[in-house]
Design an enzyme around this catalytic site. Structure first.
Site, PDB file in Angstrom:
ATOM      1  N   GLY A 109       0.802  -1.214   0.000  1.00 37.24           N
ATOM      2  CA  GLY A 109       0.000   0.000   0.000  1.00 37.24           C
ATOM      3  C   GLY A 109       0.830   1.257   0.000  1.00 37.24           C
ATOM      4  N   THR A 110       1.302   1.619  -1.155  1.00 33.85           N
ATOM      5  CA  THR A 110       2.138   2.805  -1.221  1.00 33.85           C
ATOM      6  C   THR A 110       2.330   3.177  -2.677  1.00 33.85           C
ATOM      7  OG1 THR A 110       4.260   3.712  -0.570  1.00 33.85           O
ATOM      8  CG2 THR A 110       4.265   1.507  -1.383  1.00 33.85           C
ATOM      9  N   THR A 111       2.940   4.332  -2.890  1.00 33.54           N
ATOM     10  CA  THR A 111       3.398   4.657  -4.241  1.00 33.54           C
ATOM     11  C   THR A 111       4.826   5.142  -4.137  1.00 33.54           C
ATOM     12  OG1 THR A 111       1.195   5.440  -4.799  1.00 33.54           O
ATOM     13  CG2 THR A 111       2.971   6.039  -6.292  1.00 33.54           C
ATOM     14  N   LYS A 142       9.384   7.098   3.351  1.00 34.75           N
ATOM     15  CA  LYS A 142       9.582   5.874   2.584  1.00 34.75           C
ATOM     16  C   LYS A 142      10.864   5.901   1.793  1.00 34.75           C
ATOM     17  CE  LYS A 142       4.708   5.310   2.409  1.00 34.75           C
ATOM     18  NZ  LYS A 142       3.517   4.880   1.762  1.00 34.75           N
TER      19      LYS A 142
END
Lengths: 390, 166
Positions: A109-111, A142
């Site tokens: 769940g990230t970009t 991140k």
């Protein structure tokens, strides 16, 4: 994270601990000071280990000693049949347990995204840590610097990523102390890949993109083929990776080593014939805990990556200026956060050049969201006025 | 899905592999090379599970090179194929089997060209043509191939490839 939704994590509280991005080893301050204090005069291209300090951590009640126990808990408590991979051989391209069919495997769940261009490497990521459908931390980090010329983007389980980044940083530092020179990005990616390999089949979930600039070290015949010195031509060559190019094995001594030629070939060549290769320039690798290790010019990882890819695939080319590259990266993250529920909040951007990485200030994307909303409203009223005036 | 194909001719082996490295629904790379050079005249093509392919193939590659360094001469393609198969078989019933499908193509100075088909259950077969992937189902049941080559000089007939050839 999206992954944890399927996992049905029992204890949300523990998860919210793991998903905080603990970027600084508070408890290990002594060790970190030791690292930065020592002088190394014989190595000209010495890099400095970056000790990241996240501002919010000053208020956070989390103590660092808990990291290991929390990680163990998360490993035990997560019921994750979907990640257990190939102990039984399957014909599927990705390993998933046979018990519950997935439409497609849920991504992390990230970009995060990174690409190479003439001005170096640009890395961008959102800052939302999600867990079981809620936002655990809207301001996580991140993109973790590993050393002055290497930055890693993380995707997957936050705790795993943070831990393995630190382990990688330690191993790179040890390598530098033992061998007197910096390990290339390719070597760092290989090292990480080999370190993660024993955990294949467990719930360890790390998908890291390593972005770095390899220095101008010379004459290592059997060194991993690190960054390349190719220019814009490399893009075109990548499409022509044919059998006929095998003849070039013998000729791989020539200075122009195309990105298309996998480093395996030049490595085996070098083992037979020692060659002087120029390892310098930007370098981008994707390493995943399932064992994937890929070199490329453009990578995007995470649940928002399809949206980011659509922006990047149309806009990124070698000849971008730094400003253009930054705006494309920002746009890509913004579009991904617009649509993807598991990405959002702010965007972080790091730019890596021969002088090291530089960090752009974190930008809150909700400003952009509201600006766009205003624009749309404005357009709509304009359009309405036009039709009325007819 | 990943695809490998190999065809053995009179004095050559022709191999091809697709160039896509995919991660679930996303194509991460369009120019990924799946061939590993074991020695001057041996190629190993490897598809399968994400990390296993590279780990296993590089392990075989380094060991073949080590053999040459220790003994001064290279392994023959048949020997390399059997070595690979043995390793696959050893790991098959361990906790960490390698889920990889392989084609090994080589040219031996005494025996000529050879194409070896290996799969994740460590079977080994020397075949005149072979494939892995979805395309395998289309090629493996064909009894023979007619091969013609078209170049600037026109159309040339090459040797017909049949099952009974070698």
């Amino acid at each position: 994270m999206a992954l944890q939704d399927i996992c049905n994590f029992q204890s949300v509280f523990e998860d919210s601990l793991t998903t905080e991005y603990p970027a600084v080893p508070h408890g290990k301050k002594i060790a970190s000071n030791y690292v930065s204090g020592l002088p190394f005069s014989n190595n000209k291209s010495l890099f400095h280990f970056y000790i990241p300090v996240a501002e919010y951590l000053d208020e956070s009640p989390i103590q660092f000693g808990q990291i290991s126990t929390v990680q163990n808990c998360s490993a035990d408590s997560s019921e994750d049949p979907f990640l257990t991979s190939s102990t039984l051989p399957t014909c599927l391209p990705f390993a998933s347990s046979q018990s519950v069919p997935l439409p497609f495997p849920m991504a992390h769940g990230t970009t995060t995204l990174a690409f190479m261009f003439q001005g170096g490497v640009l890395a961008a990521a959102d800052t939302r840590s999600s867990c079981s459908g809620l936002v655990a931390c809207p301001a996580s980090q991140k993109i973790l610097p590993i050393h002055s010329h290497l930055v890693g983007l993380t995707s997957g389980t936050s705790a795993d990523c943070a831990l393995w980044k630190r382990i990688l940083a330690r191993e790179l530092r040890l390598y530098q102390l033992r061998h007197g020179r910096r390990l290339s990005t390719s070597g760092a990616a290989k090292l990480l890949s080999h370190m993660l390999h024993p955990f294949k089949g467990t719930e360890l979930c790390v998908a890291a993109t390593l972005c770095g600039w390899d220095g101008g070290e010379v004459d290592d015949g059997c060194d991993y083929h690190g960054g390349t010195e190719t220019g814009p031509g490399s893009h075109g060559e990548t499409t022509k990776n044919q059998m006929t190019e095998q003849k070039n094995f013998v000729d791989s001594t020539n200075a122009k080593v195309s990105l298309a030629k996998d480093e395996r070939f030049s490595f085996s060549e070098q083992c037979f014939i020692r060659k002087k290769m120029n390892l310098s320039g930007p370098s981008l690798f994707y390493v995943c805990s399932d064992g994937t290790r890929l070199r490329g010019m453009l990578f995007s990882v995470g649940s928002g990556s399809p949206y980011a890819y659509s922006i990047l695939d149309q806009g990124v080319h070698w000849g971008l200026t730094v400003d253009e590259a930054k705006s494309i990266a920002r746009e890509a993250v913004y579009r991904a956060t617009y649509r993807d529920a598991y990405s959002g909040n702010c965007v972080d951007m790091y730019h890596i050049t021969s002088k090291g990485w530089t960090r752009r200030n974190r930008e809150d994307l909700k400003e952009e969201y509201y600006r766009e909303k205003q624009r749309r409203k404005h357009e709509k009223t304009e359009r309405r006025d036009v039709t009325f005036s007819d | 899905m990943e695809y490998l194909i190999g065809i053995q001719g009179q004095d050559f082996v022709l191999v091809a592999a697709d160039n896509v490295a995919a991660s679930s629904i996303i194509q991460m790379k369009h120019d990924y090379d799946k061939m590993f050079k074991l020695s001057e005249k041996i190629l190993l093509l490897c598809v399968g599970e994400a990390g296993d392919t590279v780990q296993f193939a590089e392990y075989i590659q380094k060991n073949v090179q080590l053999y040459k360094m220790r003994n001064g001469y290279e392994l023959s393609p048949a020997a390399a194929a059997n070595f690979t198969r043995k390793n696959l078989a050893d790991y098959l019933r361990s906790r960490t089997p390698y889920h990889v499908n392989l084609l090994l193509a080589g040219y031996d100075d005494t025996d000529g060209p050879g194409l070896y088909y290996m799969d994740h259950l460590s079977s080994l077969a020397k075949a005149p043509f072979a494939a892995h992937g979805y395309g395998k189902r289309f090629i493996l049941n064909l009894p023979s191939f007619t091969v013609r080559l078209i170049d600037k000089e026109g159309i040339h007939d090459l040797e017909k490839l049949t099952l009974g050839a070698k």
